[in-house]
Design an enzyme around this catalytic site. Structure first.
Site, PDB file in Angstrom:
ATOM      1  N   GLU A   1      52.631  40.410  25.625  1.00 38.50           N
ATOM      2  CA  GLU A   1      53.450  39.275  24.811  1.00 38.50           C
ATOM      3  C   GLU A   1      54.428  38.799  25.412  1.00 38.50           C
ATOM      4  O   GLU A   1      55.418  39.533  25.399  1.00 38.50           O
ATOM      5  CB  GLU A   1      53.719  39.912  23.311  1.00 38.50           C
ATOM      6  CG  GLU A   1      53.924  38.864  22.211  1.00 38.50           C
ATOM      7  CD  GLU A   1      55.111  38.963  21.594  1.00 38.50           C
ATOM      8  OE1 GLU A   1      55.804  37.721  21.249  1.00 38.50           O
ATOM      9  OE2 GLU A   1      55.776  39.944  21.326  1.00 38.50           O
TER      10      GLU A   1
ATOM     11  N   CYS B   1      61.248  35.622  20.864  1.00 37.86           N
ATOM     12  CA  CYS B   1      60.371  34.998  21.596  1.00 37.86           C
ATOM     13  C   CYS B   1      59.916  33.560  20.869  1.00 37.86           C
ATOM     14  O   CYS B   1      59.780  32.392  21.572  1.00 37.86           O
ATOM     15  CB  CYS B   1      59.028  35.483  22.034  1.00 37.86           C
ATOM     16  SG  CYS B   1      58.320  36.106  20.504  1.00 37.86           S
TER      17      CYS B   1
END
Length: 272
Positions: A215, A249
């Site tokens: 990720e 993120c």
């Protein structure tokens, strides 16, 4: 206390042997593990929130609860609810050539799962992969970030109070330990972090043909439609950008704004 590369290998071998001895833990066992983890997180919530604030220099307790604690609890509840249906065999069609045979797909644990945790959400990003690993009947080794020592201490205390070392283990250390961890022959490796480090993790894992879940950071545009109130759009954008001081993120990265509303957007952004 930091671990050594030898600690990593010994713990991995211990967990691997335990997995081979009991490769299919029952649904009841998995759910019980998750319930115990949930209770421990709730009872240690204040310790976790305080530790994260200390590690970060300061962090709002409300933000820690919303961003780290609540998503973790919600994930546990979701897994507990769905494990019984997830483990059921899936039927597949045989086709004419194999009729009247029957085909079923049986879902099995992989073995020992490696989890590499970033610093920005130390509770959620350590516990969410662990929850998935436990609900799938796996064992797990968790490499915590060296930048969150206080939070690591609380999580280590929690995990050691719930699991044997051959079930779940916490690994601590700097870059050298992270590299040794990445080179371990896990049955699956999960990493959350930057693309630059993600490439190194994937390269290290490839030597063992270890499957990886990465990720990584990316681009997060905000698209402002022509029919939305600019004040509302700006308010929502700023909230998204300020969560965890922007260290997330999916924090807004850049803006697509209708040409006729650019100056209005800039003015409203400065005002807010």
């Amino acid at each position: 206390m930091n671990n050594t590369a030898e600690d990593i290998l010994n713990t991995y071998n211990l967990q691997k042997q335990a997995y081979i001895a009991n490769p299919m833990p029952s649904v009841k066992y998995r759910i019980n593990n998750l319930k115990n983890l949930k209770n421990s997180i709730i009872s240690n919530q204040e310790k976790l929130v305080t530790a994260m604030s200390y590690d970060f220099g300061h962090r709002s307790s409300a933000e820690s609860v919303i961003a780290d604690i609540l998503p973790t609890i919600n994930s546990i509840n979701y897994h507990i609810k769905n494990i019984p249906s997830w483990v059921k065999p899936d039927k597949r069609k045989t086709g004419l050539l194999l009729a009247p045979a029957k085909i079923n797909v049986y879902y099995q644990p992989l073995g020992v799962i490696g989890i590499i945790v970033p610093w920005n959400f130390p509770v959620q990003m350590s516990m969410a992969p662990l929850i998935a690993a436990l609900s799938s009947g796996n064992r797990a080794m968790i490499k915590m970030s060296e930048y969150t020592p206080s939070t690591n201490a609380v999580i280590t205390e929690m995990i050691n109070g719930l699991f044997q070392n051959d079930e779940v283990a916490i690994i601590q250390g700097g870059v050298d330990i992270a590299e040794a961890f990445s080179k371990t022959a896990f049955d699956h490796l999960i990493f959350t972090g930057s693309s630059e480090i993600g490439k190194k993790v994937m390269k290290a894992a490839s030597a063992n043909l270890t499957p990886v879940t990465l990720e990584l950071g990316g681009k997060s545009p905000v698209i402002i439609c022509d029919d939305i109130d600019i004040r509302t759009a700006v308010e929502r954008l700023i909230l998204g950008k300020c969560i965890n001081a922007g260290q997330i993120c999916v924090a807004p990265d850049y803006v697509f704004c209708p040409k006729g509303k650019t100056e209005q957007f800039i003015t409203e952004f400065k005002n807010q």
